[in-house]
Motif scaffolding. Structure first.
Motif, PDB file in Angstrom:
ATOM      1  N   SER A 321      53.610  91.501  28.490  1.00  0.00           N
ATOM      2  CA  SER A 321      54.578  90.524  27.969  1.00  0.00           C
ATOM      3  C   SER A 321      54.030  89.891  26.705  1.00  0.00           C
ATOM      4  N   LEU A 322      54.936  89.545  25.818  1.00  0.00           N
ATOM      5  CA  LEU A 322      54.601  88.846  24.583  1.00  0.00           C
ATOM      6  C   LEU A 322      54.910  87.369  24.762  1.00  0.00           C
ATOM      7  N   PRO A 323      53.965  86.480  24.450  1.00  0.00           N
ATOM      8  CA  PRO A 323      54.216  85.041  24.674  1.00  0.00           C
ATOM      9  C   PRO A 323      55.281  84.523  23.722  1.00  0.00           C
ATOM     10  N   GLY A 324      55.973  83.449  24.135  1.00  0.00           N
ATOM     11  CA  GLY A 324      56.977  82.814  23.280  1.00  0.00           C
ATOM     12  C   GLY A 324      56.330  82.086  22.118  1.00  0.00           C
ATOM     13  N   GLY A 325      57.013  82.100  20.990  1.00  0.00           N
ATOM     14  CA  GLY A 325      56.491  81.424  19.805  1.00  0.00           C
ATOM     15  C   GLY A 325      56.706  79.916  19.863  1.00  0.00           C
ATOM     16  N   PRO A 326      55.835  79.120  19.248  1.00  0.00           N
ATOM     17  CA  PRO A 326      55.998  77.654  19.264  1.00  0.00           C
ATOM     18  C   PRO A 326      57.141  77.212  18.362  1.00  0.00           C
ATOM     19  N   ILE A 327      57.872  76.207  18.794  1.00  0.00           N
ATOM     20  CA  ILE A 327      58.968  75.657  17.984  1.00  0.00           C
ATOM     21  C   ILE A 327      58.746  74.168  17.686  1.00  0.00           C
ATOM     22  N   GLY A 328      57.585  73.648  18.107  1.00  0.00           N
ATOM     23  CA  GLY A 328      57.300  72.229  17.880  1.00  0.00           C
ATOM     24  C   GLY A 328      57.256  71.867  16.412  1.00  0.00           C
ATOM     25  N   SER A 329      56.719  72.770  15.565  1.00  0.00           N
ATOM     26  CA  SER A 329      56.631  72.479  14.136  1.00  0.00           C
ATOM     27  C   SER A 329      58.024  72.363  13.506  1.00  0.00           C
ATOM     28  N   LEU A 330      58.972  73.183  13.992  1.00  0.00           N
ATOM     29  CA  LEU A 330      60.332  73.095  13.471  1.00  0.00           C
ATOM     30  C   LEU A 330      60.999  71.786  13.895  1.00  0.00           C
ATOM     31  N   ILE A 331      60.739  71.359  15.120  1.00  0.00           N
ATOM     32  CA  ILE A 331      61.289  70.073  15.585  1.00  0.00           C
ATOM     33  C   ILE A 331      60.725  68.933  14.745  1.00  0.00           C
ATOM     34  N   ASP A 332      59.421  68.999  14.429  1.00  0.00           N
ATOM     35  CA  ASP A 332      58.811  67.972  13.574  1.00  0.00           C
ATOM     36  C   ASP A 332      59.413  68.000  12.179  1.00  0.00           C
ATOM     37  N   SER A 333      59.743  69.189  11.689  1.00  0.00           N
ATOM     38  CA  SER A 333      60.357  69.293  10.362  1.00  0.00           C
ATOM     39  C   SER A 333      61.732  68.645  10.328  1.00  0.00           C
ATOM     40  N   VAL A 334      62.513  68.833  11.403  1.00  0.00           N
ATOM     41  CA  VAL A 334      63.821  68.170  11.486  1.00  0.00           C
ATOM     42  C   VAL A 334      63.645  66.661  11.470  1.00  0.00           C
ATOM     43  N   ASP A 335      62.678  66.176  12.249  1.00  0.00           N
ATOM     44  CA  ASP A 335      62.421  64.740  12.313  1.00  0.00           C
ATOM     45  C   ASP A 335      62.015  64.199  10.952  1.00  0.00           C
ATOM     46  N   MET A 336      61.170  64.939  10.219  1.00  0.00           N
ATOM     47  CA  MET A 336      60.739  64.496   8.891  1.00  0.00           C
ATOM     48  C   MET A 336      61.921  64.450   7.922  1.00  0.00           C
ATOM     49  N   SER A 337      62.781  65.461   7.961  1.00  0.00           N
ATOM     50  CA  SER A 337      63.937  65.489   7.059  1.00  0.00           C
ATOM     51  C   SER A 337      64.864  64.313   7.324  1.00  0.00           C
ATOM     52  N   ILE A 338      65.051  63.974   8.587  1.00  0.00           N
ATOM     53  CA  ILE A 338      65.915  62.842   8.930  1.00  0.00           C
ATOM     54  C   ILE A 338      65.295  61.533   8.447  1.00  0.00           C
ATOM     55  N   ARG A 339      63.972  61.440   8.515  1.00  0.00           N
ATOM     56  CA  ARG A 339      63.316  60.229   8.013  1.00  0.00           C
ATOM     57  C   ARG A 339      63.460  60.126   6.492  1.00  0.00           C
ATOM     58  N   HIS A 340      63.346  61.245   5.800  1.00  0.00           N
ATOM     59  CA  HIS A 340      63.588  61.237   4.350  1.00  0.00           C
ATOM     60  C   HIS A 340      65.019  60.798   4.063  1.00  0.00           C
ATOM     61  N   TRP A 341      65.952  61.314   4.856  1.00  0.00           N
ATOM     62  CA  TRP A 341      67.357  60.946   4.725  1.00  0.00           C
ATOM     63  C   TRP A 341      67.528  59.441   4.868  1.00  0.00           C
ATOM     64  N   ALA A 342      66.899  58.870   5.903  1.00  0.00           N
ATOM     65  CA  ALA A 342      67.034  57.441   6.164  1.00  0.00           C
ATOM     66  C   ALA A 342      66.462  56.609   5.023  1.00  0.00           C
TER      67      ALA A 342
END
Length: 493
Positions: A321-342
């Motif tokens: 089996s191949l392990p699943g890739g991490p998506i935490g960095s993408l979630i952090d990127s969304v959070d950063m973009s929203i903070r820039h927006w604010a």
């Protein structure tokens, strides 16, 4: 010398609508969730396109709604008369009577939302069968000309489309200058040669153009910018990040099982004695692999899930089996973009992220400070526009005193979230420690409306007149232990 004929003005105003049409339509699309597609490979399949559609996270209505919900006019304080005396603020004042007749309690929000979204909106003040009334006009259908667009509050001329062209039926518009109203027809905003102005014109009754501009921001070049257009690049960036997150979540966030050293089973079809394909097992004497249109064998579907056990007869077969890739960095990127927006939009971060846990009152106040400054700026800009609307309405109503009142002020409702106890304590200190008249603080009571304020004034005057009468009677009555009036002393003698 510039051509100021009605036909020339109509063509120039319609040319402005044609010039701004694409820009305003793009803003309108973003407000209503029709955003640019995120980047994807040219050979993207339907699944990718579905993820791109789901990646749209429309933050634009929050940009408009947050300041618009803090803008609410609930009163007007008239200025002074020629004698220096303040004009009374009552329900019979021409300004507030016009406001209620035009139903602007409810309709004012559309004017603010249009100005915040597109950069500007308009209000038309005119005589109707019900009296002088004002109504909002969309920036997508209305244009105005100014001699000095950065500083003039009265346009030289304005035009608003009332009916768009349909087939062979031309569009219709109303145009106003400082004296007259004209009927305008056109086949298309891009076809200036089709513009016609009816020879019949009528006086609108005012001494200047009866259209008032509400601009969210005006620079010294006369350009208006709303809160949506500057945020389009960041909105696209958020959509792209969420699209990447959805792709990663769909294709790489789960374990992928694999097997090596074995071929998948093939779909088989039955053959009868003549070698023809049959679906009747009783007639079948042989079988062969089922082929696709290109002549290749079609593999059979494997019904596999977490409850099934994998095995193979060949000892060289290997499973893994191949392990699943991490998506935490993408979630952090969304959070950063929203903070820039604010930060750029001056919207408090907790309005967008929903993170208000364990925040003190001081922290919440600091987070709301930037929004409060922006709302105060909008109040000063829109307040001046409403004051011009009131002066126009008074002039059309024949009230010369109100029409010349340039010292009146629009009163905005305090929309900050404070308890009544906190407000009462603060107002009490202002009255006791600073000596501010109590009646002057009534308007600062949270949630008080113009009608309630005027009811309080009337009740206070009635109480005051009753108290004066009671004191006068007390002074005039002998034997009460109080000083009597000369008239009562003469009667006693």
């Amino acid at each position: 010398m510039a051509d100021t004929s009605p036909l020339s003005l109509a063509k120039e105003l319609i040319a402005i609508l044609d010039r701004d049409e694409k820009r305003l339509q793009r803003i309108d699309d973003f407000i209503h969730g029709k955003h640019d597609d995120p980047y994807m490979p040219a050979q993207a399949d339907e699944e990718y396109k579905l993820l791109a559609k789901r990646a749209v996270s429309n933050w634009m209505p929050l940009l408009i709604g947050t300041p618009a919900q803090a803008l609410y006019v609930d009163g007007f304080r008239p200025g002074s008369t020629e004698a220096g005396l303040p004009r009374p603020t009552t329900l019979t004042s021409p300004e507030w009577r016009h406001w209620q007749r035009s139903r602007l309690d409810a309709r004012q929000a559309a004017v603010y939302r249009g100005a915040l979204g597109y950069g500007h909106s308009f209000v038309l003040t005119e005589k109707t069968a019900k009296g002088v009334m004002s109504k909002g006009l969309s920036a997508k259908k209305t244009a105005a000309l100014y001699e000095d667009p950065a500083n003039d509050d009265a346009p030289y001329a304005a035009l608003t489309i009332t009916a768009k062209p349909r087939g062979d039926v031309p569009g219709k518009a109303r145009m106003f200058d400082a004296t007259y109203e004209y009927a305008v027809s056109f086949k298309s905003v891009s076809d200036l040669d089709s513009v016609k102005v009816a020879s019949l014109k009528k006086r609108h009754g005012a001494t200047e153009c009866p259209v008032t501009r509400f601009a969210a921001s005006v620079d010294l070049e006369g350009r208006t910018v709303g809160v949506v257009e500057p945020m389009i690049p960041i909105q696209n960036r958020i959509n792209q990040t969420i699209f990447d997150l959805l792709v990663a979540q769909t294709y790489t966030s789960h374990e992928v099982r694999y097997a090596t050293g074995m071929a998948p089973p093939l779909q088989m079809e039955l053959l009868d004695e003549a070698g023809n394909v049959t679906t009747d097992p009783a007639l079948a004497v042989d079988s062969q692999p089922k082929l696709d249109g290109a002549g290749n064998p079609i593999p059979a579907n494997i019904n596999h899930n977490a409850r099934r056990f994998l095995f193979a007869e060949d000892p060289d077969v290997k499973f893994g089996s191949l392990p699943g890739g991490p998506i935490g960095s993408l979630i952090d990127s969304v959070d950063m973009s929203i903070r820039h927006w604010a930060a750029i939009s001056q919207t408090p971060p907790h309005h967008m992220l929903g993170q208000i846990a364990n925040l003190s009152a001081e922290a919440l106040l600091a987070a709301e400070t930037s929004l409060g400054r922006m709302v105060t700026e909008f109040q000063s800009l829109f307040g001046e526009s409403w004051e011009r609307v009131f002066r126009l309405a008074a002039e059309l109503d024949g009230d010369s005193a109100s029409a010349e009142d340039f010292s009146g002020e629009v009163q905005w409702r305090d929309m900050e979230s404070r308890s009544l106890a906190q407000s009462a304590d603060a107002l009490g200190k202002l009255a006791d420690q600073l000596g501010i008249p109590k009646r002057g603080l009534w308007k600062r009571v949270p949630g008080v409306t113009q009608t309630e304020y005027e009811d309080w004034e009337q009740m206070a005057e009635e109480d005051d007149s009753e108290g004066q009468l009671a004191r006068a009677l007390t002074r005039a009555t002998p034997g009460t232990g109080t000083t009597t009036s000369p008239f009562s002393e003469a009667v006693a003698a």
